[in-house]
Design a protein around this motif. Structure first.
Motif, PDB file in Angstrom:
ATOM      1  N   ARG A  43       0.809  -1.216   0.000  1.00 36.42           N
ATOM      2  CA  ARG A  43       0.000   0.000   0.000  1.00 36.42           C
ATOM      3  C   ARG A  43       0.851   1.280   0.000  1.00 36.42           C
ATOM      4  O   ARG A  43       0.487   2.274  -0.618  1.00 36.42           O
ATOM      5  CB  ARG A  43      -0.976  -0.027   1.176  1.00 36.42           C
ATOM      6  CG  ARG A  43      -1.976  -1.173   1.051  1.00 36.42           C
ATOM      7  CD  ARG A  43      -2.886  -1.271   2.263  1.00 36.42           C
ATOM      8  NE  ARG A  43      -4.080  -0.480   2.097  1.00 36.42           N
ATOM      9  CZ  ARG A  43      -5.124  -0.826   1.346  1.00 36.42           C
ATOM     10  NH1 ARG A  43      -5.104  -1.945   0.663  1.00 36.42           N
ATOM     11  NH2 ARG A  43      -6.183  -0.055   1.275  1.00 36.42           N
ATOM     12  N   SER A  44       1.982   1.255   0.682  1.00 31.88           N
ATOM     13  CA  SER A  44       2.862   2.430   0.675  1.00 31.88           C
ATOM     14  C   SER A  44       3.386   2.700  -0.726  1.00 31.88           C
ATOM     15  O   SER A  44       3.477   3.852  -1.157  1.00 31.88           O
ATOM     16  CB  SER A  44       4.040   2.226   1.627  1.00 31.88           C
ATOM     17  OG  SER A  44       3.573   2.119   2.948  1.00 31.88           O
ATOM     18  N   LYS A  45       3.731   1.646  -1.443  1.00 31.76           N
ATOM     19  CA  LYS A  45       4.211   1.785  -2.819  1.00 31.76           C
ATOM     20  C   LYS A  45       3.107   2.350  -3.710  1.00 31.76           C
ATOM     21  O   LYS A  45       3.360   3.223  -4.552  1.00 31.76           O
ATOM     22  CB  LYS A  45       4.691   0.424  -3.341  1.00 31.76           C
ATOM     23  CG  LYS A  45       5.148   0.417  -4.769  1.00 31.76           C
ATOM     24  CD  LYS A  45       6.518   1.002  -4.928  1.00 31.76           C
ATOM     25  CE  LYS A  45       7.034   0.745  -6.340  1.00 31.76           C
ATOM     26  NZ  LYS A  45       8.161   1.571  -6.666  1.00 31.76           N
ATOM     27  N   VAL A  46       1.881   1.883  -3.528  1.00 33.50           N
ATOM     28  CA  VAL A  46       0.746   2.386  -4.324  1.00 33.50           C
ATOM     29  C   VAL A  46       0.559   3.877  -4.081  1.00 33.50           C
ATOM     30  O   VAL A  46       0.413   4.663  -5.027  1.00 33.50           O
ATOM     31  CB  VAL A  46      -0.556   1.606  -4.018  1.00 33.50           C
ATOM     32  CG1 VAL A  46      -1.758   2.261  -4.692  1.00 33.50           C
ATOM     33  CG2 VAL A  46      -0.425   0.157  -4.454  1.00 33.50           C
ATOM     34  N   GLU A  47       0.582   4.279  -2.825  1.00 33.53           N
ATOM     35  CA  GLU A  47       0.390   5.699  -2.507  1.00 33.53           C
ATOM     36  C   GLU A  47       1.502   6.552  -3.111  1.00 33.53           C
ATOM     37  O   GLU A  47       1.252   7.618  -3.682  1.00 33.53           O
ATOM     38  CB  GLU A  47       0.310   5.898  -0.996  1.00 33.53           C
ATOM     39  CG  GLU A  47      -0.049   7.309  -0.612  1.00 33.53           C
ATOM     40  CD  GLU A  47      -0.367   7.465   0.862  1.00 33.53           C
ATOM     41  OE1 GLU A  47      -0.649   8.610   1.275  1.00 33.53           O
ATOM     42  OE2 GLU A  47      -0.347   6.458   1.618  1.00 33.53           O
ATOM     43  N   TYR A  48       2.724   6.090  -3.014  1.00 29.85           N
ATOM     44  CA  TYR A  48       3.876   6.793  -3.586  1.00 29.85           C
ATOM     45  C   TYR A  48       3.720   6.922  -5.107  1.00 29.85           C
ATOM     46  O   TYR A  48       3.910   7.997  -5.677  1.00 29.85           O
ATOM     47  CB  TYR A  48       5.150   6.019  -3.221  1.00 29.85           C
ATOM     48  CG  TYR A  48       6.416   6.523  -3.856  1.00 29.85           C
ATOM     49  CD1 TYR A  48       7.052   7.662  -3.379  1.00 29.85           C
ATOM     50  CD2 TYR A  48       7.004   5.846  -4.932  1.00 29.85           C
ATOM     51  CE1 TYR A  48       8.234   8.117  -3.949  1.00 29.85           C
ATOM     52  CE2 TYR A  48       8.189   6.298  -5.509  1.00 29.85           C
ATOM     53  CZ  TYR A  48       8.793   7.428  -5.015  1.00 29.85           C
ATOM     54  OH  TYR A  48       9.952   7.878  -5.580  1.00 29.85           O
ATOM     55  N   GLU A  49       3.359   5.838  -5.758  1.00 29.85           N
ATOM     56  CA  GLU A  49       3.219   5.836  -7.213  1.00 29.85           C
ATOM     57  C   GLU A  49       2.000   6.642  -7.674  1.00 29.85           C
ATOM     58  O   GLU A  49       2.017   7.214  -8.769  1.00 29.85           O
ATOM     59  CB  GLU A  49       3.149   4.407  -7.751  1.00 29.85           C
ATOM     60  CG  GLU A  49       4.451   3.639  -7.633  1.00 29.85           C
ATOM     61  CD  GLU A  49       5.584   4.190  -8.489  1.00 29.85           C
ATOM     62  OE1 GLU A  49       5.320   4.855  -9.510  1.00 29.85           O
ATOM     63  OE2 GLU A  49       6.756   3.946  -8.128  1.00 29.85           O
ATOM     64  N   LEU A  50       0.955   6.704  -6.865  1.00 27.60           N
ATOM     65  CA  LEU A  50      -0.210   7.532  -7.222  1.00 27.60           C
ATOM     66  C   LEU A  50       0.187   9.001  -7.327  1.00 27.60           C
ATOM     67  O   LEU A  50      -0.237   9.699  -8.251  1.00 27.60           O
ATOM     68  CB  LEU A  50      -1.344   7.360  -6.209  1.00 27.60           C
ATOM     69  CG  LEU A  50      -2.188   6.107  -6.344  1.00 27.60           C
ATOM     70  CD1 LEU A  50      -3.118   5.956  -5.135  1.00 27.60           C
ATOM     71  CD2 LEU A  50      -2.988   6.097  -7.640  1.00 27.60           C
ATOM     72  N   GLN A  51       1.015   9.471  -6.394  1.00 29.36           N
ATOM     73  CA  GLN A  51       1.438  10.869  -6.448  1.00 29.36           C
ATOM     74  C   GLN A  51       2.257  11.134  -7.706  1.00 29.36           C
ATOM     75  O   GLN A  51       2.064  12.144  -8.379  1.00 29.36           O
ATOM     76  CB  GLN A  51       2.244  11.249  -5.208  1.00 29.36           C
ATOM     77  CG  GLN A  51       2.598  12.726  -5.170  1.00 29.36           C
ATOM     78  CD  GLN A  51       1.373  13.615  -5.038  1.00 29.36           C
ATOM     79  OE1 GLN A  51       0.710  13.612  -4.011  1.00 29.36           O
ATOM     80  NE2 GLN A  51       1.044  14.363  -6.089  1.00 29.36           N
ATOM     81  N   ILE A  52       3.140  10.209  -8.032  1.00 31.63           N
ATOM     82  CA  ILE A  52       3.939  10.345  -9.253  1.00 31.63           C
ATOM     83  C   ILE A  52       3.019  10.360 -10.473  1.00 31.63           C
ATOM     84  O   ILE A  52       3.155  11.211 -11.354  1.00 31.63           O
ATOM     85  CB  ILE A  52       4.976   9.204  -9.347  1.00 31.63           C
ATOM     86  CG1 ILE A  52       6.049   9.378  -8.267  1.00 31.63           C
ATOM     87  CG2 ILE A  52       5.597   9.134 -10.742  1.00 31.63           C
ATOM     88  CD1 ILE A  52       6.974   8.191  -8.109  1.00 31.63           C
TER      89      ILE A  52
END
Length: 173
Positions: A43-52
């Motif tokens: 989930r942390s990776k998803v949130e990070y990639e959503l911002q990108i």
């Protein structure tokens, strides 16, 4: 001459507004809150990639929706310059906090190149979100996770729609 100065100010404001839209996290927080627990993903990776994805989707949308506009190059340059300054500040802060040099602007460039390359390979896709969603899920670590795929597609569609609406509102489209 007064009109030229007024127009430039409007474009500069548009660049700032679009950056503010790109880094606003309200929609990302909503998507994360609604990402089902059964999603097989970090989930942390998803949130990070959503911002990108949101930041690069705004930049992509400017070029796409202003394709035939004389103001496209100026607004695109203003937006990416603002993103560069934002990224530089974020990179410097991150380095101070964790002691590691991270070039956030390079991360954004790499992801933009990745998504543009994927779009170029799938020219028969009915719409860009059909390509972006699977690429997003793959980047997050699980290309087969439908929930993550849909989350990336939703953000892309909402972001590009928001940029289109904004450009129409300020009469740049």
């Amino acid at each position: 001459m007064a009109n030229s100065k007024k127009e430039k100010s409007a474009i500069e404001k548009a660049g700032e507004d679009l950056l503010d839209f790109a880094i606003t996290r309200k929609d990302i927080k909503w998507l994360m809150a609604n990402l089902p627990e059964e999603a097989d993903i970090n989930r942390s990776k998803v949130e990070y990639e959503l911002q990108i994805l949101k930041i690069i989707s705004v930049g992509w949308s400017i070029s796409f929706y202003l394709e035939n506009s004389s103001q496209k190059n100026q607004l695109t340059a203003l937006y990416w310059q603002a993103v560069f300054q934002f990224s530089k500040s974020l990179s410097e802060t991150t380095e101070l906090m964790i002691g590691q040099d991270i070039n956030y602007f390079q991360v954004l460039r790499d992801r933009l190149d990745m998504y543009v390359s994927a779009l170029a390979k799938k020219t028969d896709a009915p719409e860009p979100a059909v390509v972006i969603g699977p690429e997003f899920a793959r980047t997050c670590g699980n290309a087969d996770d439908t929930f993550t795929l849909m989350t990336g597609s939703r953000l892309f569609i909402a972001t590009t729609g928001g940029v289109k609406e904004y450009l129409e509102t300020i009469k740049l489209r």
